[in-house]
Scaffold this active site. Structure first.
Site, mmCIF file in Angstrom:
data_model
loop_
_atom_site.group_PDB
_atom_site.id
_atom_site.type_symbol
_atom_site.label_atom_id
_atom_site.label_comp_id
_atom_site.label_asym_id
_atom_site.label_seq_id
_atom_site.Cartn_x
_atom_site.Cartn_y
_atom_site.Cartn_z
ATOM 1 N N LYS A 1 26.793 -7.796 9.687
ATOM 2 C CA LYS A 1 26.077 -6.567 10.046
ATOM 3 C C LYS A 1 26.823 -5.892 11.178
ATOM 4 O O LYS A 1 27.489 -6.565 11.971
ATOM 5 C CB LYS A 1 24.645 -6.891 10.509
ATOM 6 C CG LYS A 1 23.701 -5.726 10.392
ATOM 7 C CD LYS A 1 23.193 -5.558 8.978
ATOM 8 C CE LYS A 1 22.329 -4.331 8.833
ATOM 9 N NZ LYS A 1 21.680 -4.300 7.511
ATOM 10 N N GLY B 1 12.168 6.953 5.501
ATOM 11 C CA GLY B 1 13.594 7.265 5.398
ATOM 12 C C GLY B 1 14.084 6.923 4.010
ATOM 13 O O GLY B 1 13.354 7.064 3.029
ATOM 14 N N ASN B 2 15.308 6.430 3.918
ATOM 15 C CA ASN B 2 15.885 6.119 2.612
ATOM 16 C C ASN B 2 15.005 5.127 1.846
ATOM 17 O O ASN B 2 14.539 5.404 0.739
ATOM 18 C CB ASN B 2 17.311 5.567 2.803
ATOM 19 C CG ASN B 2 17.936 5.168 1.484
ATOM 20 O OD1 ASN B 2 17.449 4.263 0.807
ATOM 21 N ND2 ASN B 2 18.982 5.851 1.075
ATOM 22 N N ALA B 3 14.778 3.966 2.453
ATOM 23 C CA ALA B 3 14.034 2.915 1.757
ATOM 24 C C ALA B 3 12.575 3.337 1.519
ATOM 25 O O ALA B 3 12.067 3.282 0.392
ATOM 26 C CB ALA B 3 14.114 1.624 2.567
ATOM 27 N N GLY B 4 11.894 3.783 2.574
ATOM 28 C CA GLY B 4 10.458 4.102 2.497
ATOM 29 C C GLY B 4 10.139 5.251 1.568
ATOM 30 O O GLY B 4 9.184 5.180 0.773
HETATM 31 P P1 NAD Z 1 16.371 5.341 7.543
HETATM 32 O O1 NAD Z 1 17.103 5.665 8.768
HETATM 33 O O2 NAD Z 1 16.683 6.106 6.318
HETATM 34 O O3 NAD Z 1 14.792 5.447 7.810
HETATM 35 C C1 NAD Z 1 14.120 4.839 8.855
HETATM 36 C C2 NAD Z 1 12.722 5.426 8.919
HETATM 37 O O4 NAD Z 1 11.955 4.693 9.855
HETATM 38 C C3 NAD Z 1 12.675 6.887 9.374
HETATM 39 O O5 NAD Z 1 11.760 7.588 8.562
HETATM 40 C C4 NAD Z 1 12.114 6.811 10.795
HETATM 41 O O6 NAD Z 1 11.391 7.959 11.166
HETATM 42 C C5 NAD Z 1 11.209 5.611 10.648
HETATM 43 N N1 NAD Z 1 10.827 5.009 11.915
HETATM 44 C C6 NAD Z 1 11.601 4.708 12.975
HETATM 45 N N2 NAD Z 1 10.828 4.200 13.958
HETATM 46 C C7 NAD Z 1 9.550 4.182 13.487
HETATM 47 C C8 NAD Z 1 8.293 3.796 14.006
HETATM 48 N N3 NAD Z 1 8.201 3.291 15.226
HETATM 49 N N4 NAD Z 1 7.180 3.922 13.228
HETATM 50 C C9 NAD Z 1 7.271 4.416 11.987
HETATM 51 N N5 NAD Z 1 8.435 4.795 11.438
HETATM 52 C C10 NAD Z 1 9.554 4.692 12.179
HETATM 53 O O7 NAD Z 1 16.580 3.772 7.325
HETATM 54 P P2 NAD Z 1 16.464 2.941 5.980
HETATM 55 O O8 NAD Z 1 17.826 2.818 5.402
HETATM 56 O O9 NAD Z 1 15.339 3.475 5.174
HETATM 57 O O10 NAD Z 1 16.101 1.490 6.567
HETATM 58 C C11 NAD Z 1 14.758 1.134 6.907
HETATM 59 C C12 NAD Z 1 14.663 -0.390 6.936
HETATM 60 O O11 NAD Z 1 15.074 -0.895 5.663
HETATM 61 C C13 NAD Z 1 15.581 -1.077 7.968
HETATM 62 O O12 NAD Z 1 14.954 -2.236 8.438
HETATM 63 C C14 NAD Z 1 16.790 -1.472 7.145
HETATM 64 O O13 NAD Z 1 17.502 -2.541 7.716
HETATM 65 C C15 NAD Z 1 16.103 -1.848 5.852
HETATM 66 N N6 NAD Z 1 17.019 -1.842 4.732
HETATM 67 C C16 NAD Z 1 17.576 -0.683 4.283
HETATM 68 C C17 NAD Z 1 18.470 -0.752 3.210
HETATM 69 C C18 NAD Z 1 19.068 0.488 2.626
HETATM 70 O O14 NAD Z 1 19.769 0.359 1.608
HETATM 71 N N7 NAD Z 1 18.818 1.663 3.150
HETATM 72 C C19 NAD Z 1 18.786 -1.988 2.625
HETATM 73 C C20 NAD Z 1 18.176 -3.148 3.104
HETATM 74 C C21 NAD Z 1 17.298 -3.049 4.155
#
Ligand code: NAD
Length: 418
Positions: A110, A223-226
């Site tokens: 990472k 974000g991306n995942a959510g």
């Molecule tokens: P992202 O940057 O696209 O989105 C993150 C989201 O979290 C944003 O909407 C942000 O506003 C929100 N956020 C931040 N702080 C917050 C809080 N205190 N309360 C509520 N929301 C909050 O990131 P992502 O890529 O969606 O990653 C999110 C999680 O998923 C991370 O833990 C990441 O490690 C995990 N993940 C992502 C991937 C991927 O392919 N994108 C893969 C595996 C794991």
């Protein structure tokens, strides 16, 4: 109270606690266990970046290469103010277990940079992305360590990083980075792969505990995942009743339209005060009424206090490490099924692995083919960890860890590291 006891526990300590937990249920060689206590390599770098006003700002970045017994190191790059040594090490350990649990021939790594990306212009962000690669290029490569996107990094950032790496090495090397734009060797499905994998895992979990498709869902992080998981679940007939981001939590017990919410967030920059919903504040997302809870933001958000207030019947860990170990114990007592991160969000790394295969062959697969292969991987891993859970009489997380740690240990032994 001594200093050590007062110290806040970091994510890495939590990850070691989970490893110690597995050691109680499976036989683990002491020599292997000792080596799994720390990354094989940890690099800290300073990245000087020319800002638009002509000044130079120096950013701190990290790359943690945890274990490569099963294949090249693999793991995302995070741009966030909370990036720390402990966080990067923990995330690299979780990547090691994740690639092992879904049985892809990769290790775990990472990276991260301490930065508030919102303060940077596009040009500054590009210079930082390229600077990070110049600082770490010697320890990455398609057969060495393959980065990918994570929080606040995306295909555009991956494109700059790939370009910088290829300029340094002097030839094309698309397999050095995954999550790239399609035009330069990215894979179909990668954009929503993490969410899609979580949906497959969620459906398996729902079958086990008898949750129906009209069930309600709360999602922390848009974000991306959510946001992708929200749309995919809505398309399947689930009702998304709670959504939060870093600015607020919106609730509507009738369910919200995810397309409209996405458009609203694009226009206003946040989900807060979405028309037709109740705004309950960013901190109150996790304890709202919903059958399924999906943390999809950052780690360590489900503490003991939050765990006591959770009403969901199932939690799908789309974020990495959202539940601290002490909270896990409470959730187990409350009989809440937790689908652990190392399975629930493994869709991203599985499709990254498919991306690498396509890059190596220079031959690209259709979306449907990727989805079928992804579903097969997730379902197989789910069945295996469920069997472990039953056999060891433990949680799904410990069942997953047992499977992953056994696979990594076996590879280490076969290499003569034991
Ligand atoms: P992202 O940057 O696209 O989105 C993150 C989201 O979290 C944003 O909407 C942000 O506003 C929100 N956020 C931040 N702080 C917050 C809080 N205190 N309360 C509520 N929301 C909050 O990131 P992502 O890529 O969606 O990653 C999110 C999680 O998923 C991370 O833990 C990441 O490690 C995990 N993940 C992502 C991937 C991927 O392919 N994108 C893969 C595996 C794991």
């Amino acid at each position: 109270m001594d200093k050590g006891k007062r110290r806040m526990k970091g994510p890495f300590e939590n990850s070691l606690k989970q490893l110690a937990g597995v050691r109680k249920i499976i036989k683990m060689d002491d020599n292997i266990y000792a080596q799994l206590q720390s990354p094989q390599r940890f690099l800290e770098v300073s990245i000087p970046v020319r800002m638009d006003n002509g000044s130079i700002r120096v950013f701190t970045g990290y790359r943690s290469q945890y274990n490569d017994a099963r294949g090249p190191f693999k793991g995302g790059i995070r741009f966030h103010t909370t990036v720390s040594v402990s966080e990067v090490k923990a995330l690299s350990a979780w990547m090691t277990w994740k690639t092992a649990v879904v049985d892809i021939p990769l290790g775990g790594a990472k990276g991260g940079v301490i930065v508030d990306h919102k303060e940077l212009s596009d040009m500054e962000l590009e210079r930082l992305s390229r600077g990070y690669i110049r600082a770490i290029y010697k320890i990455i490569g398609p057969e060495l360590d393959i980065p990918a996107p994570d929080v606040y990094t995306d295909p555009r950032v991956m494109g700059w990083m790939l370009d910088e790496y290829e300029k340094i090495v002097g030839h094309h090397a698309p397999g050095v980075i995954t999550g790239k734009p399609l035009s330069i060797g990215g894979s179909k499905v990668r954009e929503y792969s993490t969410a899609q994998g979580a949906v497959y895992a969620l459906m398996e979990g729902a079958k086990k505990i008898g949750l129906k498709k009209g069930s309600t869902v709360a999602i922390q992080g848009f974000g991306n995942a959510g946001s992708h998981v929200a749309s995919l679940l809505q398309d399947l007939g689930y009702k998304i009743t709670v959504v939060s981001d870093s600015t607020g939590t919106v609730v509507n017990s009738m369910g919200m339209d995810m397309k409209e919410l996405k458009n609203y967030k694009e226009k206003t920059g946040s989900v807060a005060n979405y028309p037709g919903s109740e705004e309950v504040g960013e901190k109150n997302c996790l304890t709202q009424d919903a059958d399924i809870l999906i943390p999809a933001a950052l780690e360590g958000v489900i503490t003991e206090k939050i765990a006591r207030g959770i009403k969901a019947k199932m939690i799908v860990e789309l974020a990495n490490g959202p539940i601290i170990p002490e909270a896990d114990e409470i959730l187990e007592k409350k009989n809440i099924l937790v689908i652990p991160d190392i399975l629930a969000n493994a869709g991203g790394v599985i499709v990254s692995y498919f991306e690498q295969i396509q890059n190596a062959y220079g031959y690209y697969w259709q979306e449907q083919e990727i989805l079928e292969k992804l579903e097969e991987k997730i379902k197989k891993a789910f069945d295996e960890i469920w069997e472990n859970k039953e056999n060891y009489g433990t949680t799904l997380r410990m069942g997953a860890y047992a499977l992953a740690v056994k696979r990594v240990s076996e590879a280490m032994k076969d290499r003569g590291w034991g």
